[in-house]
Design a protein around this motif. Structure first.
Motif, PDB file in Angstrom:
ATOM      1  N   VAL A  34       7.299  32.895   3.820  1.00 54.54           N
ATOM      2  CA  VAL A  34       7.636  31.506   4.175  1.00 54.54           C
ATOM      3  C   VAL A  34       6.730  31.007   5.297  1.00 54.54           C
ATOM      4  O   VAL A  34       6.541  29.800   5.462  1.00 54.54           O
ATOM      5  CB  VAL A  34       9.131  31.325   4.544  1.00 54.54           C
ATOM      6  N   GLY A  35       6.147  31.926   6.045  1.00 52.14           N
ATOM      7  CA  GLY A  35       5.145  31.539   7.039  1.00 52.14           C
ATOM      8  C   GLY A  35       3.904  30.985   6.362  1.00 52.14           C
ATOM      9  O   GLY A  35       3.227  30.099   6.894  1.00 52.14           O
ATOM     10  N   LEU A  36       3.614  31.497   5.162  1.00 43.65           N
ATOM     11  CA  LEU A  36       2.451  31.000   4.426  1.00 43.65           C
ATOM     12  C   LEU A  36       2.648  29.537   4.035  1.00 43.65           C
ATOM     13  O   LEU A  36       1.673  28.796   3.910  1.00 43.65           O
ATOM     14  CB  LEU A  36       2.199  31.871   3.189  1.00 43.65           C
ATOM     15  N   ASN A  37       3.921  29.132   3.846  1.00 44.78           N
ATOM     16  CA  ASN A  37       4.164  27.703   3.590  1.00 44.78           C
ATOM     17  C   ASN A  37       3.621  26.876   4.742  1.00 44.78           C
ATOM     18  O   ASN A  37       3.011  25.827   4.544  1.00 44.78           O
ATOM     19  CB  ASN A  37       5.668  27.415   3.465  1.00 44.78           C
ATOM     20  N   VAL A  38       3.869  27.352   5.959  1.00 45.63           N
ATOM     21  CA  VAL A  38       3.431  26.629   7.147  1.00 45.63           C
ATOM     22  C   VAL A  38       1.900  26.621   7.216  1.00 45.63           C
ATOM     23  O   VAL A  38       1.299  25.650   7.639  1.00 45.63           O
ATOM     24  CB  VAL A  38       4.040  27.279   8.414  1.00 45.63           C
ATOM     25  N   ALA A  39       1.279  27.721   6.773  1.00 46.67           N
ATOM     26  CA  ALA A  39      -0.180  27.835   6.837  1.00 46.67           C
ATOM     27  C   ALA A  39      -0.846  27.374   5.551  1.00 46.67           C
ATOM     28  O   ALA A  39      -2.058  27.537   5.383  1.00 46.67           O
ATOM     29  CB  ALA A  39      -0.572  29.281   7.133  1.00 46.67           C
ATOM     30  N   SER A  40      -0.082  26.767   4.629  1.00 45.85           N
ATOM     31  CA  SER A  40      -0.670  26.462   3.324  1.00 45.85           C
ATOM     32  C   SER A  40      -1.738  25.372   3.422  1.00 45.85           C
ATOM     33  O   SER A  40      -2.684  25.356   2.639  1.00 45.85           O
ATOM     34  CB  SER A  40       0.422  26.060   2.327  1.00 45.85           C
ATOM     35  N   ASP A  41      -1.599  24.489   4.397  1.00 50.05           N
ATOM     36  CA  ASP A  41      -2.586  23.407   4.534  1.00 50.05           C
ATOM     37  C   ASP A  41      -3.992  23.974   4.777  1.00 50.05           C
ATOM     38  O   ASP A  41      -4.912  23.724   3.994  1.00 50.05           O
ATOM     39  CB  ASP A  41      -2.136  22.472   5.666  1.00 50.05           C
ATOM     40  N   PRO A  42      -4.186  24.775   5.835  1.00 44.48           N
ATOM     41  CA  PRO A  42      -5.532  25.353   6.004  1.00 44.48           C
ATOM     42  C   PRO A  42      -5.918  26.311   4.880  1.00 44.48           C
ATOM     43  O   PRO A  42      -7.103  26.409   4.547  1.00 44.48           O
ATOM     44  CB  PRO A  42      -5.450  26.084   7.349  1.00 44.48           C
ATOM     45  N   LEU A  43      -4.939  26.997   4.265  1.00 42.30           N
ATOM     46  CA  LEU A  43      -5.283  27.943   3.185  1.00 42.30           C
ATOM     47  C   LEU A  43      -5.977  27.224   2.026  1.00 42.30           C
ATOM     48  O   LEU A  43      -7.016  27.651   1.535  1.00 42.30           O
ATOM     49  CB  LEU A  43      -4.027  28.670   2.681  1.00 42.30           C
ATOM     50  N   MET A  44      -5.375  26.120   1.573  1.00 43.47           N
ATOM     51  CA  MET A  44      -5.915  25.409   0.416  1.00 43.47           C
ATOM     52  C   MET A  44      -7.349  24.959   0.691  1.00 43.47           C
ATOM     53  O   MET A  44      -8.230  25.045  -0.153  1.00 43.47           O
ATOM     54  CB  MET A  44      -5.060  24.163   0.098  1.00 43.47           C
ATOM     55  N   SER A  45      -7.575  24.476   1.904  1.00 44.41           N
ATOM     56  CA  SER A  45      -8.876  23.945   2.248  1.00 44.41           C
ATOM     57  C   SER A  45      -9.895  25.062   2.483  1.00 44.41           C
ATOM     58  O   SER A  45     -11.049  24.969   2.063  1.00 44.41           O
ATOM     59  CB  SER A  45      -8.725  23.069   3.490  1.00 44.41           C
ATOM     60  N   ALA A  46      -9.448  26.141   3.132  1.00 42.64           N
ATOM     61  CA  ALA A  46     -10.361  27.250   3.449  1.00 42.64           C
ATOM     62  C   ALA A  46     -10.880  27.913   2.184  1.00 42.64           C
ATOM     63  O   ALA A  46     -11.979  28.470   2.171  1.00 42.64           O
ATOM     64  CB  ALA A  46      -9.663  28.270   4.346  1.00 42.64           C
ATOM     65  N   ALA A  47     -10.079  27.860   1.111  1.00 44.37           N
ATOM     66  CA  ALA A  47     -10.544  28.440  -0.152  1.00 44.37           C
ATOM     67  C   ALA A  47     -11.819  27.728  -0.609  1.00 44.37           C
ATOM     68  O   ALA A  47     -12.760  28.361  -1.083  1.00 44.37           O
ATOM     69  CB  ALA A  47      -9.455  28.310  -1.213  1.00 44.37           C
ATOM     70  N   SER A  81       3.973  34.970  -2.904  1.00 45.04           N
ATOM     71  CA  SER A  81       2.720  34.521  -2.281  1.00 45.04           C
ATOM     72  C   SER A  81       1.570  34.525  -3.268  1.00 45.04           C
ATOM     73  O   SER A  81       0.583  33.817  -3.085  1.00 45.04           O
ATOM     74  CB  SER A  81       2.361  35.425  -1.102  1.00 45.04           C
ATOM     75  N   ARG A  82       1.676  35.344  -4.335  1.00 50.38           N
ATOM     76  CA  ARG A  82       0.588  35.394  -5.310  1.00 50.38           C
ATOM     77  C   ARG A  82       0.447  34.041  -6.023  1.00 50.38           C
ATOM     78  O   ARG A  82      -0.639  33.664  -6.436  1.00 50.38           O
ATOM     79  CB  ARG A  82       0.830  36.528  -6.311  1.00 50.38           C
ATOM     80  N   LEU A  83       1.581  33.324  -6.140  1.00 51.67           N
ATOM     81  CA  LEU A  83       1.501  31.981  -6.722  1.00 51.67           C
ATOM     82  C   LEU A  83       0.759  31.037  -5.781  1.00 51.67           C
ATOM     83  O   LEU A  83       0.040  30.130  -6.219  1.00 51.67           O
ATOM     84  CB  LEU A  83       2.902  31.432  -7.006  1.00 51.67           C
ATOM     85  N   MET A  84       0.929  31.250  -4.480  1.00 53.75           N
ATOM     86  CA  MET A  84       0.175  30.454  -3.498  1.00 53.75           C
ATOM     87  C   MET A  84      -1.304  30.778  -3.606  1.00 53.75           C
ATOM     88  O   MET A  84      -2.151  29.892  -3.449  1.00 53.75           O
ATOM     89  CB  MET A  84       0.671  30.758  -2.087  1.00 53.75           C
ATOM     90  N   ALA A  85      -1.624  32.058  -3.857  1.00 49.95           N
ATOM     91  CA  ALA A  85      -3.022  32.442  -4.020  1.00 49.95           C
ATOM     92  C   ALA A  85      -3.605  31.734  -5.243  1.00 49.95           C
ATOM     93  O   ALA A  85      -4.726  31.227  -5.214  1.00 49.95           O
ATOM     94  CB  ALA A  85      -3.160  33.954  -4.156  1.00 49.95           C
ATOM     95  N   MET A  86      -2.819  31.661  -6.323  1.00 52.12           N
ATOM     96  CA  MET A  86      -3.281  30.955  -7.530  1.00 52.12           C
ATOM     97  C   MET A  86      -3.506  29.480  -7.236  1.00 52.12           C
ATOM     98  O   MET A  86      -4.492  28.894  -7.650  1.00 52.12           O
ATOM     99  CB  MET A  86      -2.227  31.058  -8.642  1.00 52.12           C
ATOM    100  N   LEU A  87      -2.536  28.898  -6.517  1.00 51.06           N
ATOM    101  CA  LEU A  87      -2.623  27.479  -6.189  1.00 51.06           C
ATOM    102  C   LEU A  87      -3.872  27.201  -5.358  1.00 51.06           C
ATOM    103  O   LEU A  87      -4.588  26.236  -5.579  1.00 51.06           O
ATOM    104  CB  LEU A  87      -1.355  27.075  -5.435  1.00 51.06           C
ATOM    105  N   ALA A  88      -4.140  28.087  -4.403  1.00 50.64           N
ATOM    106  CA  ALA A  88      -5.306  27.916  -3.535  1.00 50.64           C
ATOM    107  C   ALA A  88      -6.588  28.366  -4.223  1.00 50.64           C
ATOM    108  O   ALA A  88      -7.677  28.076  -3.753  1.00 50.64           O
ATOM    109  CB  ALA A  88      -5.114  28.692  -2.238  1.00 50.64           C
TER     110      ALA A  88
END
Ligand code: SF4
Ligand code: SF4
Lengths: 610, 199
Positions: free
Chosen positions: A83-96, A123-130
């Protein structure tokens, strides 16, 4: 030669980060990921590796700090719970898109079950999204190997790489043989390239194509390809698994005598799934059973729906942890055999529920809130104090920082409906800094009216006593700067901000009533309940031994102190028909004296009930 | 396309394989007990994997630790497969009994006659009482372990437990070597447990 050492999965991950030249690591604590950064800080110090490790104010900032080190060419990592990755999802998507120069690992720990989280998200779904690759270890030992592979992958393809352990990896212990620290002498050097590091949409389009191309090549990269464990197996139905489910499956296949019959593939890179693997298994086998958790990430990349058994076909449960018993039942069904030991079905007994510790200042705060605002609405937040649920003083828990946004939401909804209500929100100090500040600014600007109690025990207690921005100590105990909580609260536009000591119970109730009266007329009132955590390392040493209260003959045996206050030091002497205090557990905080309706608990130190 | 094949780890002697469940409530030292046994396994060059509970449950909730000695890939014990159940809090005895295999046993810390009517053998020891009497009020868990080892005997001596009291002493020494008082207390508690187990 070094000896094999017992290591927690999170310690094995930390060791691997250091062994592989990680120079900058940042994190925000959260179960099951908390021990990663504390171990990095400790091991870095022990091994004399020059590095920077920080407990950041939240996961987004942690991500940005570590990511930028990787932009300069250093190896870096950020660790958090899912759930911390939700908070960090903004920079994650862009950093990819923008990519990295030094190896960069995003360690995001999932919690199937969930054991200690609001959700079972994957979190693997977040990895796919990013669109970043993700590696899925089955054990502490494999997590260590995948950290090394992940850094290599990240540098080779200039892309952030996610490592996704689950609770059963993070909190497994295994015998590990520590290796040496690999020589890494990269120096930070920022190579300006605005079309990448400050890309506008035109360039983003190019970066996106570049990323898709990287992913296609990563889906062919040998070192992270799936592994066939038993090439001698000859069957036409195969099992594909990743993470801890793969460890369960190996044991179950052997236990059921299926090792020679059912080909077993372990996937270590669930996304992107290796293209040739997908073709191979779909061509070769009549049927595939996919075991993974918590979501169907591998399964959805195996496109022939007629031959794939998994969550989408209800062969594997979609929610809850995949326990080895379940894996056994599913594999036995798939292979057409019976489980070895018939397991009693039916719900498991719930066990003892957790509760706030004896002498915990939060208990006093919650009891005081209920006394000052009976019948009120009590939004709360994430931390030890969520256990205020047991005391009936926590009505909502949504996500980090939501106590404040929800308190404002309750206020506006009730005001619109012309209804008056007492709203008392509670939030821990660490959570307040993490995500509470924007909510507080919004509440004062929009004129919401409620009382916010900041439960300030000067640490992140539930996750293992990590420092907060007001602690003045860093991850390895080094001195840091501090922020002033009261000044911060006032700067958010709050005009009523007072500090109280919950163990001075009657006084504290008075303070809450004053804050309530003020808030109804004026706006947000903040009460800071400031008292240290009783479990903090060294806390009992710092405290003078306090005289402890005792239950007197006046006790009527009503059990109010047990059911409504729930201090673990208070028990019930069935023979005598009255409450009793266990002096070995009791900290002598004295708050129970104010709880007993007939005043039967007397003695101890300080303020006696009126 | 061919897919890589991992080397299977060397088979360990099946006799030394053991699956143990340690059960109690937060704050009782469940993790201490399982880690100490895991360290004893490493001392015997056996591979080991445990699964622990952290987080909120540690605040007084039910805490269980799985301990698997001797080459198991999965960190969790399946119901019906445990060799032994180490119960630090009596109320957990019945709910966790379902983990035991048909030849499994349990040892329970209790001042009363726990385990009557259980379908498996239950060894009862008043570890807290013994620890208090022996002057090691914080040593109840080690009393329990000492008692258990003496009761079951080690595989080495024809008994049923994977390690010996000597292995535990080495593990304790490694842990508390720098704190002579803690070491002395824990060795003392272990010894009084062993005495009661033999008696
Ligand atoms: S101590 Fe007071 S509250 Fe507790 S059982 Fe006795 S009378 Fe009731
Ligand atoms: S004084 Fe009362 S409330 Fe405080 S720890 Fe002791 S029994 Fe619990």
């Amino acid at each position: 030669m070094k000896n094999r050492t017992l290591m927690l999965g999170n310690e094995a991950i930390a060791l691997a980060l250091i062994e592989n030249g990680c120079r900058v690591a940042a994190s925000y604590p959260g179960t099951p990921a908390s021990e990663i950064l504390s171990s990095v800080a400790r091991l870095g110090k022990e091994l004399g590796v020059p590095m920077y490790a920080e407990w950041a104010v939240n996961e987004k900032v942690a991500f940005e700090v570590a990511y930028t080190a990787a932009v300069t060419g250093l190896r870096a990592a950020v660790a958090m719970k899912q759930v911390g990755l939700n908070v960090a999802s903004d920079p994650l998507m862009s950093a990819a898109y923008s990519g990295v120069r030094g190896g960069f690992l995003v360690v995001s720990a999932d919690d199937p079950g969930p054991h200690s989280s609001q959700t079972e998200q994957d979190s693997r779904l977040m990895a796919m999204l990013a669109k970043v690759p993700v590696l899925d270890p089955d054990s502490p030992a494999q997590a260590r190997e995948l950290v090394a592979a992940g850094f290599d992958l990240s540098e080779r393809f200039a892309v952030p790489v996610m490592i996704r352990p689950t609770t059963r990896v993070c909190h497994a212990c295994q015998d590990i043989l520590p290796g040496g620290v690999l020589p890494h002498d990269a120096k930070a050097e920022f190579v300006k390239e605005p079309s990448r590091w400050a890309a506008t949409p035109v360039f983003r389009n190019r970066l996106h194509k570049e990323l898709c191309d990287k992913l296609a090549r990563i889906a062919e990269w040998g070192p992270t390809a799936p592994v066939l464990w038993n090439p001698e197996a000859s069957g036409t139905r195969a099992v594909v698994a990743s993470g801890v489910a793969a460890a369960h499956a190996r044991e179950v296949l052997e236990g059921l005598g299926l090792w020679e019959k059912v080909p077993f593939y372990q996937v270590v890179q669930p996304f992107p799934l290796h293209a040739s693997f997908v073709n191979h298994v779909l061509e070769w086998y009549d049927e595939l059973l996919v075991l993974e958790e918590p979501a169907a990430v591998i399964e959805m990349q195996l496109l022939d729906r007629r031959r794939v058994r998994g969550k989408a076909t209800c062969a594997v449960p979609e929610a809850g942890e995949l326990l080895p018993e379940t894996v056994e039942r599913v594999i036995a069904g798939f292979a057409g055999t019976a489980p070895a030991v018939p397991v009693a079905q039916g719900p498991q007994p719930p066990g003892r529920r957790p509760t706030l510790c004896a002498g915990c200042p939060h208990r006093a705060s919650f009891y005081a809130i209920r006394r000052a605002a009976p019948g009120g609405i009590y939004p709360s937040d994430i931390g030890c104090y969520t256990l205020g649920l047991n005391l009936g003083a926590v009505d909502t828990v949504l996500c980090m920082g939501a106590a404040i946004g929800q308190a404002a939401g309750f206020h506006h909804a009730y005001r619109l409906s012309g209804r008056a209500v007492d709203i008392v929100a509670t939030i821990g100090d660490s959570t307040f800094y993490h995500a509470g500040l924007p909510g507080l600014i919004d509440a004062t600007v929009q004129g919401a009216r409620f009382v916010l109690v900041i439960l300030d025990n000067s640490m992140a207690a539930m996750t293992g006593f990590q420092p907060t921005p007001a602690s003045g100590a860093g991850a390895a105990g080094e001195p840091t700067g501090v922020v002033d909580m009261e000044a911060l609260v006032r700067a958010c536009g709050v005009r009523f901000c007072k500090v109280g000591l919950p163990s001075r119970f009657e006084e504290f109730v008075g303070l809450l009533k004053e804050a309530l009266a003020w808030s109804h007329e004026n706006g947000v009132a903040v009460v800071i309940a400031r008292e240290p955590c009783v479990m903090a390392p060294g806390a009992s040493g710092k405290r003078p031994p306090a005289a402890k209260p005792a239950v007197t003959d006046a006790c009527t045996g009503c059990r109010h102190c047990l059911t409504q206050f729930e201090c673990p030091a208070i028990g019930f002497d069935e023979a005598a028909g009255r409450a009793s205090i266990d002096a070995t557990l009791c900290t002598g905080c004295g708050v129970c004296r104010h709880v007993c309706p007939v005043g039967a608990i007397r003695g101890g130190e300080g303020e006696e009930p009126r | 396309m061919k897919f890589g094949c991992l080397d299977r780890p060397a088979e360990e002697s099946p006799a030394a394989r053991m699956q143990l469940l340690v059960s109690g409530v937060g704050g009782q030292g469940v993790l201490f007990v399982s880690r100490l046994l895991a360290e004893a396994a490493i001392g015997r060059s056996l591979s080991v994997v445990t699964s622990e509970i952290h987080g909120m449950a540690q605040r007084g909730g039910t805490v269980v630790s799985h301990l698997k000695v001797g080459g198991f890939p999965s960190p969790l014990i399946r119901e019906g497969h445990a060799d032994g159940l180490i119960v630090l809090r009596e109320e957990n005895l019945r709910p966790h009994g379902r983990f035991l295999s048909t030849s499994g046993w349990a040892v329970v810390n209790s001042a009363s006659a726990a385990g009557e009517g259980c379908a498996f053998p239950v060894h009862v020891v008043d570890a807290e009482g013994i620890a208090r009497e022996a002057g090691y009020p914080r040593g109840a868990n080690l009393v329990l372990l000492g008692f258990l080892l003496a009761r079951l005997g080690s595989l080495e001596d024809g008994g049923r437990f994977f390690c010996t009291p000597a292995d535990l002493r080495v593990a304790l020494d490694r842990r508390f070597g720098k704190n002579p008082r803690a070491l002395e207390e824990s060795l003392g508690a272990l010894a009084s447990g062993i005495r009661h187990g033999k008696g």
